[in-house]
Design a protein around this motif. Structure first.
Motif: not given
Length: 189
Positions: A46-49, A70-75
């Protein structure tokens, strides 16, 4: 200086409004099929998750030494909402002010966003598939596990697919409309 035609203003406005879907629909998907997962595993971006079978994919990928997804992989998740917001607002402003330079700029912003996202995804996939834990349980010398950027690819006993999800297709339509408005304006010269 001549103003942009009403048709092109409508095309730009529709293109802008379609981009709002990015906040509510998954933009990209990565799917995996294997004999032990005939129904497939699916990860939606998604755009943020992230959503879908991320935990199961992490469990499978652990054996070959891939990093935990994980989400943390994607700044990118922290700023993409603002990038999209800016482009949407600029598109709406373009439809209001009806200037040719704004139509071209709006299309350019969408094109740059698309190219930037694809380059970013390729680089992430390369790092994810090549920088493996040397202590992993399963090692195949010379094997890299980079997921495909777009399309299908065999990775050991898995068939991997990567491509746009519903939001990505809608953004593609948005880019086509903005491009069409730009071409029509350019040809009016």
């Amino acid at each position: 200086m001549k103003k942009v035609s009403i048709l092109n203003r409508i095309l730009v406005l529709i293109a802008s409004l379609l981009m709002i879907s990015a906040y509510f629909t998954p933009l990209w998907q990565i799917s995996l099929w294997a004999p032990q997962y005939p129904e497939g595993l699916n990860m939606k971006i998604w755009i943020d998750k992230l959503s879908g079978d991320v935990d199961i994919i992490n469990g499978v990928n652990h054996y070959i030494g891939m990093k935990h997804i994980g989400v943390e992989m994607f700044p990118e998740f922290t700023y993409l909402i603002y990038v999209f917001g800016f482009i949407i607002a600029f598109g709406i402003l373009t439809a209001i002010i009806a200037k040719k330079w704004a139509v071209y700029t709006f299309f350019g912003l969408i094109a740059l966003l698309g190219i930037g996202v694809l380059v970013d995804m390729y680089l992430w996939g390369y790092d994810y598939g090549h920088n493996l834990d040397p202590t992993a349980a399963i090692k195949v010398p010379g094997m890299a596990y980079q997921p495909p950027l777009i399309g299908y690819k065999e990775l050991l006993n898995f068939l991997a697919y990567s491509g746009p999800d519903i939001g990505g297709w809608i953004l593609g339509v948005s880019a086509i409309l903005a491009g069409l408005a730009s071409v029509i304006e350019w040809r009016k010269k």
